[in-house]
Write an enzyme that holds these catalytic residues in place. Structure first.
Site, PDB file in Angstrom:
ATOM      1  N   TYR A  51      44.861  60.292  25.429  1.00 44.55           N
ATOM      2  CA  TYR A  51      44.194  59.514  26.463  1.00 44.55           C
ATOM      3  C   TYR A  51      44.545  60.024  27.861  1.00 44.55           C
ATOM      4  O   TYR A  51      45.707  60.184  28.217  1.00 44.55           O
ATOM      5  CB  TYR A  51      44.578  58.029  26.368  1.00 44.55           C
ATOM      6  N   TYR A 279      65.346  13.651  54.578  1.00 47.59           N
ATOM      7  CA  TYR A 279      65.487  14.682  53.541  1.00 47.59           C
ATOM      8  C   TYR A 279      65.592  16.094  54.123  1.00 47.59           C
ATOM      9  O   TYR A 279      66.280  16.952  53.562  1.00 47.59           O
ATOM     10  CB  TYR A 279      64.292  14.643  52.588  1.00 47.59           C
ATOM     11  N   PHE A 327      51.539  49.565  32.506  1.00 44.90           N
ATOM     12  CA  PHE A 327      50.954  49.445  33.840  1.00 44.90           C
ATOM     13  C   PHE A 327      50.551  48.015  34.181  1.00 44.90           C
ATOM     14  O   PHE A 327      50.233  47.702  35.322  1.00 44.90           O
ATOM     15  CB  PHE A 327      49.695  50.320  33.940  1.00 44.90           C
TER      16      PHE A 327
END
Length: 506
Positions: A51, A279, A327
């Site tokens: 390939y 907070y 990949f």
């Protein structure tokens, strides 16, 4: 001379120095490149289909290409895939992507030719940095379009950044000035160049490298705001975080305790009767700490990625050429999205502290100037912070939850990690600007606590800021001070000043 360390990995905390060392080692001893290339040459002579070496690509993988056309195949691959669009990747990031590509090819499983590899080394050595459009990758078969643009100057096409990074020039003209001819890509070269996750991992490595400083800056600014607002140190007690031992929270609490050493402000209101802080002050260890832990996870993922081979097909020592999926950007995509959320939260809680600083609580003047009405004071920087925090809410939407198939369905699940990577850089820059505004307002608020002095770490940081940015009591062009404050956020000066006075923050 000792042998170069070809097995050394690249770490986020020493990213650029590690890459310098790694590339120098490969320049001295490119043995892994030569060995993997020899296996590609052997594969070319075995008569089998491999390939991307002697076949088409993607949906055309079944198409066998005649031997006489194999170099044309690689050139066509780069040309056809260079379809990136949009703003260019900043030069510094493009430089990092180039260096990460060299590092990955040098791991010795890509089969790239020496001529191509050596030319990439020349580009890095002479700071010839290809211009790369930021959009066009779906983060699956690697960052195909961006990396194709990275490869174009090898062929005398595409563009390079100018030396100052403000413009681009045609690659052909710069190659000519450097006495370099375009090269011919050998079989497998084009595929080795454009397959890989170097755009995604480059963005991730850069942002996470910057984040290692930014989380410490965020702790410092929270401590400055805590002092300016006469907040309590009790929520930072070591025992609190022993019974819920998240590492990030424990480190944040330790940092704030260090910064408030010998605080006169803290001592002055110790018995004031206030029960709890909001907070955004009380839960700093939990919020900042959770972001730290998330960023640590993302860093681990990116460090593995930048030391991995993400090419396809892969070449192994016994001569096997294996087509697989290294990949695919999914590991990065999830981690980069997580990092974006973590960074965005640092800005979110910082904006709430900015709001408290402007509200006139605990003896501070409203909008942090004495004569408001005539003056707007620091009203508008909070608007800017709110706008950036709101933008981050959109940018932090996970790109990885999307997938659009490509290549006629051959690539039927993609990561969109490159989209998340670009978003992550935007988030980082927004967070830096919000923190710059907190620094500006916290420093202004601390002035009103005089003659009481804050903790030694906070005091040292405050004095460092005041060497550049003065106290203000009349409206003025705020953007100049925001820019100066941003420079502190992006630099080591504040943290270095604290380290000189006390100890380095963790």
């Amino acid at each position: 001379m000792s042998a170069p360390d070809l097995n050394a990995s690249v770490r986020i905390d020493a990213l650029h120095a590690d890459l310098d060392r790694r590339i120098a080692a490969l320049r001295e001893d490119p043995t892994p490149v030569d060995r993997s290339r020899a296996r590609v040459e052997d594969a070319l002579s075995d008569g089998a289909a491999h390939y991307g070496i002697n076949t088409g690509f993607g949906a055309l993988a079944q198409e066998r290409v005649p031997e006489g056309d194999l170099e044309t195949l690689q050139r066509n691959l780069v040309f056809s895939h260079a379809v990136g669009v949009g703003d260019l990747v900043p030069k510094a990031l493009s430089r990092l992507i180039l260096r990460l590509k060299i590092h990955a090819l040098g791991l010795g499983h890509s089969g790239v030719s020496r001529e191509t590899f050596d030319r990439l080394l020349v580009f890095a050595e002479r700071d010839l940095i290809p211009a790369i459009p930021s959009r066009g990758s779906v983060g699956a078969s690697g960052d195909l379009a961006p990396l194709a643009h990275l490869a174009l100057p090898l062929l005398g096409e595409g563009r390079f950044w100018t030396e100052d990074g403000t413009d681009v020039r045609p690659a052909a003209s710069l190659l000519d000035e450097h006495g370099l001819e375009p090269i011919t890509l050998r079989p497998k070269d084009g595929l080795a160049l454009i397959n890989g996750t170097q755009q995604m991992s480059g963005y991730g490595a850069h942002v996470l490298h910057e984040a290692q400083r930014l989380v410490k800056i965020a702790d410092l600014l929270a401590a400055m705001s805590l002092e300016a607002l006469q907040g309590s140190l009790q929520p930072f007690d070591e025992r609190v975080h022993e019974v819920r031992p998240h590492p990030g929270a424990q480190q944040v609490a330790a940092n704030v305790r260090t910064l408030l050493t010998d605080s006169e402000i803290l001592a002055s209101h110790r018995n004031c009767g206030k029960v709890q802080d909001p907070y955004s002050l009380r839960c700093v260890p939990q919020v900042h700490g959770a972001s730290r832990d998330a960023l640590r996870h993302a860093t681990d993922v990116v460090e593995r990625e930048i030391n991995s081979v993400t090419d396809n097909p892969l070449v192994f020592e016994n001569g096997d050429v294996i087509s697989a999926g290294n990949f695919h950007g999914q590991p990065l995509a999830l981690a980069l999205d997580y990092a974006g959320i973590a960074l965005a939260e640092l800005a979110g809680i910082a904006e709430r502290r900015i709001y408290l600083l402007l509200a006139g609580h605990d003896g501070l003047p409203e909008l942090l100037m004495e004569d408001t009405g005539l003056n707007s004071g620091y009203m508008m920087p909070q608007y800017t912070a709110a706008a950036l925090v709101s933008e981050n809410k959109s940018l932090a939407h996970p790109a990885s939850v999307d997938s659009i198939p490509t290549s006629r369905g051959q690539e039927d699940h993609v990561s969109m990690g490159s989209v998340g990577a670009v978003q992550l850089l935007d988030i980082l820059e927004n967070v830096e600007r919000v923190l710059a505004i907190e620094l500006l307002t916290a420093a202004q608020a601390l002035d009103y606590r005089r003659p009481l002095r804050p903790g030694r770490g906070v005091e040292q940081a405050h004095e460092t800021v005041r060497e550049t940015i003065p106290h203000r009591e009349e409206d003025y062009l705020l953007e100049d001070d925001i820019d100066e404050s941003l420079a502190f956020v992006r630099d080591e000066a504040l943290l270095a000043s604290v380290a000189e006075e006390l100890e380095a923050l963790g």
